[in-house]
Design a protein around this motif. Sequence first.
Motif, PDB file in Angstrom:
ATOM      1  N   ALA A 163      54.151  41.562  36.148  1.00 44.31           N
ATOM      2  CA  ALA A 163      53.027  42.193  36.846  1.00 44.31           C
ATOM      3  C   ALA A 163      51.729  41.628  36.285  1.00 44.31           C
ATOM      4  N   ASP A 164      51.046  40.811  37.071  1.00 41.30           N
ATOM      5  CA  ASP A 164      49.800  40.174  36.651  1.00 41.30           C
ATOM      6  C   ASP A 164      48.634  41.069  37.031  1.00 41.30           C
ATOM      7  N   ASP A 165      48.027  41.717  36.024  1.00 42.52           N
ATOM      8  CA  ASP A 165      46.878  42.611  36.211  1.00 42.52           C
ATOM      9  C   ASP A 165      47.166  43.669  37.280  1.00 42.52           C
ATOM     10  N   PRO A 166      48.227  44.476  37.104  1.00 41.11           N
ATOM     11  CA  PRO A 166      48.687  45.364  38.181  1.00 41.11           C
ATOM     12  C   PRO A 166      47.766  46.532  38.492  1.00 41.11           C
ATOM     13  N   THR A 167      46.842  46.876  37.598  1.00 34.97           N
ATOM     14  CA  THR A 167      45.962  48.024  37.841  1.00 34.97           C
ATOM     15  C   THR A 167      44.567  47.595  38.293  1.00 34.97           C
ATOM     16  N   ALA A 168      44.351  46.300  38.502  1.00 41.98           N
ATOM     17  CA  ALA A 168      43.023  45.814  38.898  1.00 41.98           C
ATOM     18  C   ALA A 168      42.586  46.469  40.201  1.00 41.98           C
ATOM     19  N   GLY A 169      41.383  47.009  40.217  1.00 34.31           N
ATOM     20  CA  GLY A 169      40.819  47.591  41.422  1.00 34.31           C
ATOM     21  C   GLY A 169      41.302  48.983  41.755  1.00 34.31           C
ATOM     22  N   LEU A 170      42.157  49.574  40.929  1.00 36.98           N
ATOM     23  CA  LEU A 170      42.682  50.909  41.210  1.00 36.98           C
ATOM     24  C   LEU A 170      41.875  51.965  40.472  1.00 36.98           C
ATOM     25  N   ASP A 171      41.791  53.165  41.076  1.00 31.87           N
ATOM     26  CA  ASP A 171      41.165  54.265  40.359  1.00 31.87           C
ATOM     27  C   ASP A 171      42.124  54.790  39.297  1.00 31.87           C
ATOM     28  N   ALA A 172      41.669  55.788  38.535  1.00 36.30           N
ATOM     29  CA  ALA A 172      42.461  56.268  37.399  1.00 36.30           C
ATOM     30  C   ALA A 172      43.822  56.799  37.842  1.00 36.30           C
ATOM     31  N   ASP A 173      43.854  57.558  38.939  1.00 38.66           N
ATOM     32  CA  ASP A 173      45.126  58.118  39.409  1.00 38.66           C
ATOM     33  C   ASP A 173      46.060  57.010  39.893  1.00 38.66           C
TER      34      ASP A 173
END
Length: 335
Positions: A163-173
């Motif tokens: 997973a390459d930067d899987p949380t990029a652009g996501l809010d906290a939830d």
Amino acid sequence: MITVENATKTFWTGTGQVVAIDDVTLDLAPGAITGVVGAAGSGKSTLARLVSLQDRPDSGVVRVEGYNTAALDQRRLRAARRRIGVVGHGELLPQRTAAGNIAMPLEQAGIDGPQRRERVGRLLDLIGLTARAGATPADLTPGQRARVEIARALIGDPGLLLADDPTAGLDADGAAGVLAVLDRARSELGTTVLVTTSDGGVARRIADDVALLDGGRVAANGSLLSLIQNPGSPIADALLPAIDTPESVRAAHDRTAEVVLIGFAAVGALLPEASGRFGTDVSVIGGGLTRVGETPVARFLLGVSGPQAESTLSWISERGGVVKRPVRGPEGIAA
């Protein structure tokens, strides 16, 4: 399962040669989550392409189950790639449902309907979206779409999930949901997971092992809990709360020391007990608290005042706290 040995990768740009990965060695422990942390331009995405066998190093070796992938013919290279699930960004087909997107690799592989439905249902449960199986990507939140992408990468039962930067652009939830799914893939499916990220919080929350990339080179590598116990290490600096206490505040105390405390008992009770035992004033003058997985970890700058200030710090160290005193010059002045 996968090891990277002394890999180097360079690119040519309009301004000349750029060394993206420089003599990198990385061993992914089976069944563990490895986090590769680094700032933009540190080489994380290049390393991800090498590990996923989408690119080859200029020198060095990438091994899958002991085999040098540079020596594999095209048929065996394709087979090796199928053992690696890659999580992309924004690649869901808009006309397909969540279940349909997850099932697509099985359809392409000719897997029959009953087997597809069973495997898709199992992964929908893993990502917590059984009730949203019939929703199209437009009807899902960004975090839900990211979880569907993870399920699709897992549908072929890969040995490694990348997973390459899987949380990029996501809010906290949304980010929390993605990290929970990656952790479940490791714990419930036994999948080895590699996560590359510029967010140290991602590694703190789910990684067993961590590597810090800096300028294409590995600055630190190993067990996360072991590495953060060195207060001055690059990993501690990157992942634990920062200390930026002014010198004027430090000078108001007889002794100062940077301390790392791990675990509920150490964080909650060790400092008050030390203060009471030696009759010293122990103050937290910098740093803060965080969590590594479910374990609370404190990185504090302590100011200790009283005749037994040094004994207080020694006792904290004897009880499991990791204490780093400031380097002092020849006249006893902190350097």
